[in-house]
Design a protein around this motif. Structure first.
Motif, PDB file in Angstrom:
ATOM      1  N   ALA A   1       0.841  -1.202   0.000  1.00 17.39           N
ATOM      2  CA  ALA A   1       0.000   0.000   0.000  1.00 17.39           C
ATOM      3  C   ALA A   1       0.876   1.252   0.000  1.00 17.39           C
ATOM      4  CB  ALA A   1      -0.927  -0.011   1.212  1.00 17.39           C
ATOM      5  N   ARG A   2       2.002   1.177   0.687  1.00 14.79           N
ATOM      6  CA  ARG A   2       2.926   2.320   0.728  1.00 14.79           C
ATOM      7  C   ARG A   2       3.451   2.645  -0.670  1.00 14.79           C
ATOM      8  NH1 ARG A   2       3.033   6.393   3.251  1.00 14.79           N
ATOM      9  NH2 ARG A   2       3.374   7.322   1.279  1.00 14.79           N
ATOM     10  N   GLU A   3       3.796   1.618  -1.446  1.00 15.50           N
ATOM     11  CA  GLU A   3       4.291   1.844  -2.807  1.00 15.50           C
ATOM     12  C   GLU A   3       3.214   2.503  -3.669  1.00 15.50           C
ATOM     13  OE1 GLU A   3       6.313  -1.525  -4.740  1.00 15.50           O
ATOM     14  OE2 GLU A   3       6.507  -2.366  -2.732  1.00 15.50           O
ATOM     15  N   LEU A   4       1.978   2.033  -3.541  1.00 14.51           N
ATOM     16  CA  LEU A   4       0.888   2.622  -4.315  1.00 14.51           C
ATOM     17  C   LEU A   4       0.655   4.066  -3.884  1.00 14.51           C
ATOM     18  CD1 LEU A   4      -1.357   2.508  -6.395  1.00 14.51           C
ATOM     19  CD2 LEU A   4      -2.834   1.494  -4.639  1.00 14.51           C
ATOM     20  N   ALA A   5       0.646   4.314  -2.584  1.00 18.97           N
ATOM     21  CA  ALA A   5       0.452   5.676  -2.081  1.00 18.97           C
ATOM     22  C   ALA A   5       1.564   6.600  -2.591  1.00 18.97           C
ATOM     23  CB  ALA A   5       0.415   5.678  -0.564  1.00 18.97           C
ATOM     24  N   ASP A   6       2.793   6.101  -2.607  1.00 21.85           N
ATOM     25  CA  ASP A   6       3.915   6.904  -3.117  1.00 21.85           C
ATOM     26  C   ASP A   6       3.713   7.251  -4.593  1.00 21.85           C
ATOM     27  OD1 ASP A   6       5.161   6.866  -0.644  1.00 21.85           O
ATOM     28  OD2 ASP A   6       6.609   5.302  -1.197  1.00 21.85           O
ATOM     29  N   ARG A   7       3.302   6.268  -5.381  1.00 21.32           N
ATOM     30  CA  ARG A   7       3.063   6.529  -6.812  1.00 21.32           C
ATOM     31  C   ARG A   7       1.951   7.547  -7.010  1.00 21.32           C
ATOM     32  NH1 ARG A   7       3.788   1.669 -11.010  1.00 21.32           N
ATOM     33  NH2 ARG A   7       5.747   0.885 -10.221  1.00 21.32           N
TER      34      ARG A   7
ATOM     35  N   THR B   1      -3.293  10.556  -1.466  1.00 25.12           N
ATOM     36  CA  THR B   1      -3.776   9.290  -0.904  1.00 25.12           C
ATOM     37  C   THR B   1      -2.707   8.714   0.005  1.00 25.12           C
ATOM     38  OG1 THR B   1      -5.064   8.853  -2.896  1.00 25.12           O
ATOM     39  CG2 THR B   1      -4.616   6.990  -1.473  1.00 25.12           C
ATOM     40  N   THR B   2      -3.143   8.203   1.143  1.00 28.94           N
ATOM     41  CA  THR B   2      -2.200   7.604   2.085  1.00 28.94           C
ATOM     42  C   THR B   2      -2.301   6.082   2.047  1.00 28.94           C
ATOM     43  OG1 THR B   2      -3.757   7.591   3.927  1.00 28.94           O
ATOM     44  CG2 THR B   2      -2.422   9.587   3.636  1.00 28.94           C
ATOM     45  N   ASP B   3      -1.256   5.420   2.513  1.00 31.30           N
ATOM     46  CA  ASP B   3      -1.287   3.959   2.566  1.00 31.30           C
ATOM     47  C   ASP B   3      -2.346   3.474   3.561  1.00 31.30           C
ATOM     48  OD1 ASP B   3       1.319   3.123   4.893  1.00 31.30           O
ATOM     49  OD2 ASP B   3       0.526   5.105   4.468  1.00 31.30           O
ATOM     50  N   ARG B   4      -2.612   4.262   4.577  1.00 34.93           N
ATOM     51  CA  ARG B   4      -3.653   3.889   5.551  1.00 34.93           C
ATOM     52  C   ARG B   4      -5.023   3.809   4.883  1.00 34.93           C
ATOM     53  NH1 ARG B   4      -6.194   7.403  10.272  1.00 34.93           N
ATOM     54  NH2 ARG B   4      -7.280   5.737  11.351  1.00 34.93           N
ATOM     55  N   VAL B   5      -5.331   4.779   4.053  1.00 29.98           N
ATOM     56  CA  VAL B   5      -6.608   4.789   3.334  1.00 29.98           C
ATOM     57  C   VAL B   5      -6.694   3.589   2.398  1.00 29.98           C
ATOM     58  CG1 VAL B   5      -7.956   6.053   1.603  1.00 29.98           C
ATOM     59  CG2 VAL B   5      -6.958   7.273   3.524  1.00 29.98           C
TER      60      VAL B   5
END
Length: 95
Positions: free
Chosen positions: A31-37, A45-49
Motif C-alpha cells: 500500500a505504501r508503494e501505491l500511495a507513493d506513486r 492518498t495515504t497507505d492507511r486509506v
C-alpha cells in the motif's frame, strides 16, 4: 516448549483483492508503494486509506477510483472489473 507465534490475520474485501491483483500486475506490492506513486502524480492518498479500502472498512470514493485509474493507467476492462468489485461479494468472481 515453543512459544505461540502471533499470526496476523486480515481479510480483504472483493475490492481489495481486485486492487491488489492490479497492483501486482504493475509490480506494486505494498500500500505504501501505491500511495507513493499516487502522491508522485499529485494525488493525495495515504497507505492507511488504501489499507482501509483493502479490508472493506471504507468504500473508495469516485475521486479515488478516477485517480487510481489514471496512476495505474487502467484499461477500460480493468476499470469495469474494479468498479464491479466495490459492489459485489466473492460470488460474482465465479461467474
Amino acid at each position: 516448549m515453543m512459544g505461540r507465534q502471533k499470526v496476523r490475520q486480515f481479510s480483504r474485501s472483493e475490492f481489495g483483492k481486485c486492487l491488489y491483483d492490479l497492483m501486482l500486475s504493475r509490480d506494486i506490492v505494498t500500500a505504501r508503494e501505491l500511495a507513493d506513486r499516487m502522491q508522485e502524480a499529485g494525488k493525495n492518498t495515504t497507505d492507511r486509506v488504501i489499507r482501509q479500502y483493502w479490508s472493506g472498512t471504507s468504500r473508495p470514493s469516485i475521486a479515488f477510483m478516477k485517480n487510481l485509474a489514471e496512476v495505474l493507467e487502467l484499461s477500460r476492462n480493468e476499470k469495469a472489473r474494479l468498479a464491479m468489485s466495490v459492489y459485489y461479494d466473492d460470488e460474482w468472481r465465479e461467474l
